[in-house]
Structures are given as structure tokens and as C-alpha cells.
Design an enzyme around this catalytic site. Structure first.
Site, PDB file in Angstrom:
ATOM      1  N   ARG A   1      21.943  25.738  71.333  1.00  0.00           N
ATOM      2  CA  ARG A   1      22.281  25.441  69.931  1.00  0.00           C
ATOM      3  C   ARG A   1      23.247  24.265  69.906  1.00  0.00           C
ATOM      4  O   ARG A   1      24.150  24.187  70.723  1.00  0.00           O
ATOM      5  CB  ARG A   1      22.839  26.670  69.203  1.00  0.00           C
ATOM      6  CG  ARG A   1      24.124  27.255  69.769  1.00  0.00           C
ATOM      7  CD  ARG A   1      24.750  28.276  68.830  1.00  0.00           C
ATOM      8  NE  ARG A   1      25.545  29.272  69.520  1.00  0.00           N
ATOM      9  CZ  ARG A   1      26.743  29.090  70.053  1.00  0.00           C
ATOM     10  NH1 ARG A   1      27.314  27.894  69.981  1.00  0.00           N
ATOM     11  NH2 ARG A   1      27.386  30.076  70.651  1.00  0.00           N
TER      12      ARG A   1
ATOM     13  N   HIS B   1      28.824  28.759  67.230  1.00  0.00           N
ATOM     14  CA  HIS B   1      28.172  30.023  66.867  1.00  0.00           C
ATOM     15  C   HIS B   1      28.071  30.126  65.351  1.00  0.00           C
ATOM     16  O   HIS B   1      27.026  30.454  64.804  1.00  0.00           O
ATOM     17  CB  HIS B   1      28.953  31.214  67.439  1.00  0.00           C
ATOM     18  CG  HIS B   1      28.474  32.510  66.881  1.00  0.00           C
ATOM     19  ND1 HIS B   1      27.214  32.991  67.144  1.00  0.00           N
ATOM     20  CD2 HIS B   1      29.047  33.385  66.018  1.00  0.00           C
ATOM     21  CE1 HIS B   1      27.037  34.126  66.474  1.00  0.00           C
ATOM     22  NE2 HIS B   1      28.132  34.376  65.796  1.00  0.00           N
TER      23      HIS B   1
ATOM     24  N   TYR C   1      34.543  27.516  74.685  1.00  0.00           N
ATOM     25  CA  TYR C   1      33.851  28.115  75.834  1.00  0.00           C
ATOM     26  C   TYR C   1      32.813  27.186  76.462  1.00  0.00           C
ATOM     27  O   TYR C   1      32.115  27.573  77.396  1.00  0.00           O
ATOM     28  CB  TYR C   1      33.168  29.429  75.423  1.00  0.00           C
ATOM     29  CG  TYR C   1      32.356  29.286  74.150  1.00  0.00           C
ATOM     30  CD1 TYR C   1      32.951  29.528  72.916  1.00  0.00           C
ATOM     31  CD2 TYR C   1      31.041  28.870  74.171  1.00  0.00           C
ATOM     32  CE1 TYR C   1      32.246  29.375  71.733  1.00  0.00           C
ATOM     33  CE2 TYR C   1      30.322  28.703  73.000  1.00  0.00           C
ATOM     34  CZ  TYR C   1      30.931  28.962  71.788  1.00  0.00           C
ATOM     35  OH  TYR C   1      30.221  28.797  70.625  1.00  0.00           O
TER      36      TYR C   1
HETATM   37  C1  LIG Z   1      25.053  45.086  65.537  1.00  0.00           C
HETATM   38  C2  LIG Z   1      25.928  43.860  65.534  1.00  0.00           C
HETATM   39  N1  LIG Z   1      26.865  43.729  66.496  1.00  0.00           N
HETATM   40  C3  LIG Z   1      27.656  42.645  66.518  1.00  0.00           C
HETATM   41  C4  LIG Z   1      27.543  41.680  65.547  1.00  0.00           C
HETATM   42  C5  LIG Z   1      28.445  40.440  65.561  1.00  0.00           C
HETATM   43  N2  LIG Z   1      27.653  39.302  66.013  1.00  0.00           N
HETATM   44  C6  LIG Z   1      27.097  38.442  65.135  1.00  0.00           C
HETATM   45  S1  LIG Z   1      26.181  37.249  65.886  1.00  0.00           S
HETATM   46  C7  LIG Z   1      26.558  37.870  67.419  1.00  0.00           C
HETATM   47  C8  LIG Z   1      26.031  37.205  68.652  1.00  0.00           C
HETATM   48  C9  LIG Z   1      24.553  37.177  68.705  1.00  0.00           C
HETATM   49  O1  LIG Z   1      24.142  36.449  69.831  1.00  0.00           O
HETATM   50  P1  LIG Z   1      22.626  36.155  70.096  1.00  0.00           P
HETATM   51  O2  LIG Z   1      21.819  37.368  69.850  1.00  0.00           O
HETATM   52  O3  LIG Z   1      22.539  35.539  71.426  1.00  0.00           O
HETATM   53  O4  LIG Z   1      22.237  35.116  68.948  1.00  0.00           O
HETATM   54  P2  LIG Z   1      22.770  33.624  68.739  1.00  0.00           P
HETATM   55  O5  LIG Z   1      23.981  33.711  67.860  1.00  0.00           O
HETATM   56  O6  LIG Z   1      23.089  33.049  70.060  1.00  0.00           O
HETATM   57  O7  LIG Z   1      21.644  32.923  68.061  1.00  0.00           O
HETATM   58  C10 LIG Z   1      27.363  38.995  67.322  1.00  0.00           C
HETATM   59  C11 LIG Z   1      27.847  39.763  68.467  1.00  0.00           C
HETATM   60  C12 LIG Z   1      26.571  41.878  64.539  1.00  0.00           C
HETATM   61  N3  LIG Z   1      26.398  40.983  63.572  1.00  0.00           N
HETATM   62  N4  LIG Z   1      25.762  42.956  64.569  1.00  0.00           N
END
Ligand SMILES: Cc1ncc(C[n+]2csc(CCOP(=O)(O)OP(=O)(O)O)c2C)c(N)n1
Ligand SMILES: [Mg+2]
Length: 335
Positions: free
Chosen positions: A253, A257, A265
Site C-alpha cells: 500500500r 494504514h 514502521y
Molecule cells: C475484528 C477487528 N479487529 C481489529 C480491528 C482493528 N483493525 C482495523 S484494520 C486492522 C489491520 C488489518 O490488516 P490487514 O487485514 O492486513 O488489512 P490492510 O489494512 O493491510 O489492508 C486492524 C487490526 C478491526 N477493525 N476489526
């Protein structure tokens, strides 16, 4: 059940004609410009809520959704959902209005970035719940199977989502029920600030497919044609009764985030990806070198997209916000 990095069968342009190539480029370019504009607009403070940008990952959404039709095929998305929505033909102006919280938005301004949905396009929704999409896709795939309509349901999720119990349960259920489902793991190397290298046990999401008795493959997510080929095989398998598959798409990306993330990081990986791997640049080089499209044709798409996004922002900002009277509507579905 392989876990090898795939290259497209046709090394040139995937056997697509000029119209299809332009369509694919338009999708990726629209996503890129939509996201870059949002990056700028978010900084002004006018956009409510959280925004997670998909820029850099365009080849995944376009390479997968290019195989899907709007009527019978559905997708479930993530918190990083704008690219999936655009690739599944959700109206771009309605999306922009939704992100601005306006009544003209896809969900009348009540959902915002993380809840854009449009059932008329088979877009079940972006989703603030990490790992929330795969169970929905099992339900949608089961519905298609029962109806016998040949529909395929696709779940997008991240490397973080791949570690959620809901995703692993869905992989199991999809096999047990032999569902027309496809699981697209977009591994961008991080879940928030946590490196996938550290958090994905075994190091490969695709390799987990073997545990659930389905094919799993890993693909270069900067290469539109490679994604298209891998997704095409999985979608065809699902459509013709061959059951579910898992495709891990490796990508980066370009932004944090969320908008506002200081990104302490990581250091140079984004610069390198933008300069050396970028899916739009690679697409442009590939199709012009093959003589399938000219630079002028691609430039014309760039201009068309620039106008669309400009209009989308102007119209979104001018549209009204929901009123207090709108609070009670769209809460429950009436049958
Ligand atoms: C069930 C749940 N746990 C934690 C979160 C907080 N959270 C939001 S995005 C994220 C990371 C997601 O990472 P990934 O699946 O790799 O997707 P990316 O953001 O890299 O596209 C987290 C932990 C959430 N929204 N829902
Ligand atoms: Mg991730």
C-alpha cells in the site's frame, strides 16, 4: 495446491483486446486518482471518519473483478474498500459523496468510507470488521449454489484478516459445502503496523489452502496480468462446480494504514514500489511495447478519469448532508 509465484500464461497482454485493456486501465487509473485525491482532501479536515487508502493495490481489485458480472457475482470487501467498489462498478460519484457523508452517497451518507455498499452491483460492502467478509461470502456463495445461477462470491481480506478465526472458519465451510467461493488474500505486508512476516504463521497465506483441501496460489500483485490469470482460474473453477480457491496477492500500500498514520514502521519500500513495481506503469509499458494500445489512448483515459474525479469532489461537496429526519430511515430492510 501450489504456492509458487505465478507469471501470466501469455507474457504480453493476457490475450485481451484493446477495449478490455482500456477498461482494465481505466479501472486501475480511477482507483489511483480517487485515492490520491482523497489523500489531499482528507488533509483539509472536510472528510468525516476514517479513511484507508488502496493506492498501490489496484491490480488486485481490477484483475479479480474484471471476471465478475454485476448481476449474479458478488464481492465482500474490507476497511480498505474503495478499489474493490470501483472495480465492481459502484458509481464513483456516489462513492465520493458517501465518503463526504452526503445524502447523494451510495448509502445516503450514513456509512462513510468503511461501509460503502451497493447490492445492485453485487458489492456486499466494505467492512470495518477485519475478517468480516469471508463469512458473508460463504452465505452468498451458498445462496448462488442453491439457486443454481452460476454466481461466484469473492472475499477480499488482508494478511491481518487472514489470521482471523472467521476467515479460517470460512475457508473450512467453503470446502465442506463445496461453495462457488474465491478467497483473495491481499498481503500488503502489514496489519496496521504489525509486519506480516512476523504475524502470519508459516509465512504464507496461500499455503493454508492445503489444510482446507482447496487450491492455493501466490501471485505478484503489481502485475495486473498475473493477478488476472490466477483469479480467472479460481473464478472459473468456482463457476463450473469445482469449489473454492485461495489466491494470495502480494503487494504494497502506498499510503499509511489510515490517513494520519506516521508510518514509523517502514522506510524506503514505498518509494521503491512506486518507482520499480507500480502496476499502472507496468501495465502502460507492457501494452504499449506489445503494440496493443498507444500512449495517446492511455493519456485519453487519464484525462477522462481526472475530469470524473474532479466532478465527483465538486458535486460531493455541494450535496446536502442528511438531516435529523433521515435518522430513522435505512435502519432496517423492509421486505
Ligand atoms: C475484528 C477487528 N479487529 C481489529 C480491528 C482493528 N483493525 C482495523 S484494520 C486492522 C489491520 C488489518 O490488516 P490487514 O487485514 O492486513 O488489512 P490492510 O489494512 O493491510 O489492508 C486492524 C487490526 C478491526 N477493525 N476489526
Ligand atoms: Mg495488510
Amino acid at each position: 495446491m501450489t504456492d509458487t509465484l505465478r507469471t501470466p500464461r501469455d507474457p504480453a497482454t493476457g490475450g485481451l483486446d484493446a477495449a478490455a485493456l482500456l477498461d482494465a486501465y481505466r479501472t486501475m487509473r480511477t482507483i489511483r486518482v480517487f485515492e490520491e485525491r482523497l489523500h489531499d482532501e482528507f488533509a483539509t479536515g472536510d472528510i468525516p471518519g476514517f479513511v484507508h487508502l488502496y493506492a498501490g493495490e489496484e491490480a488486485s481489485a481490477a484483475g479479480v473483478c474484471g471476471w465478475l458480472d454485476d448481476e449474479r457475482d458478488v464481492i465482500a470487501s474490507t476497511h480498505r474498500g474503495h478499489g474493490h467498489c470501483i472495480a465492481k462498478h459502484v458509481d464513483v460519484k456516489a462513492m465520493m459523496a458517501e465518503i463526504y457523508g452526503r445524502v447523494t452517497g451510495s448509502c445516503h451518507g450514513k456509512g462513510g468510507s468503511m461501509h460503502i455498499a451497493d447490492l445492485s452491483r453485487g458489492m456486499l460492502g466494505a467492512n470495518g470488521i477485519v475478517g468480516g467478509g469471508p463469512p458473508l461470502v460463504c452465505g452468498a456463495a451458498l445462496a448462488s449454489k442453491v439457486r443454481g445461477d452460476g454466481g461466484v462470491a469473492v472475499a477480499f481480506f488482508g494478511d491481518g484478516g487472514a489470521n482471523q478465526g472467521t476467515t479460517l472458519e470460512s475457508l473450512n465451510l467453503a470446502t465442506v459445502w463445496h461453495l462457488p467461493a474465491v478467497f483473495i488474500a491481499e498481503n500488503n505486508g502489514y496489519a496496521e503496523a504489525t509486519a506480516a512476516e512476523w504475524s502470519v504463521g508459516g509465512g504464507s497465506v496461500a499455503a493454508r489452502a492445503a489444510a482446507f483441501g482447496m487450491p492455493g496460489t501466490t501471485v505478484d500483485g503489481f502485475d495486473y496480468f498475473a493477478v488476472r490469470e490466477a483469479a480467472g482460474e479460481a473464478i472459473e473453477r468456482a463457476r463450473t462446480g469445482g469449489g473454492p480457491s485461495l489466491v494470495e496477492v502480494r503487494l504494497t500500500r502506498y499510503y499509511g494504514h489510515f490517513e494520519g498514520d506516521q508510518q514509523t514502521y517502514r522506510t524506503t519500500e514505498v518509494q521503491r514500489a512506486r518507482a520499480e513495481l507500480d502496476c499502472l506503469l507496468r501495465f502502460r509499458t507492457r501494452v504499449t511495447a506489445a503494440g496493443d494500445l498507444t500512449a495517446a489512448q492511455l493519456d485519453a483515459v487519464d484525462a477522462e478519469v481526472a475530469t470524473l474525479i474532479e466532478e465527483a469532489v465538486t458535486e460531493a461537496k455541494a450535496a446536502p448532508l442528511p438531516t435529523a429526519a433521515d435518522l430513522d430511515t435505512d435502519v432496517y430492510v423492509t421486505y
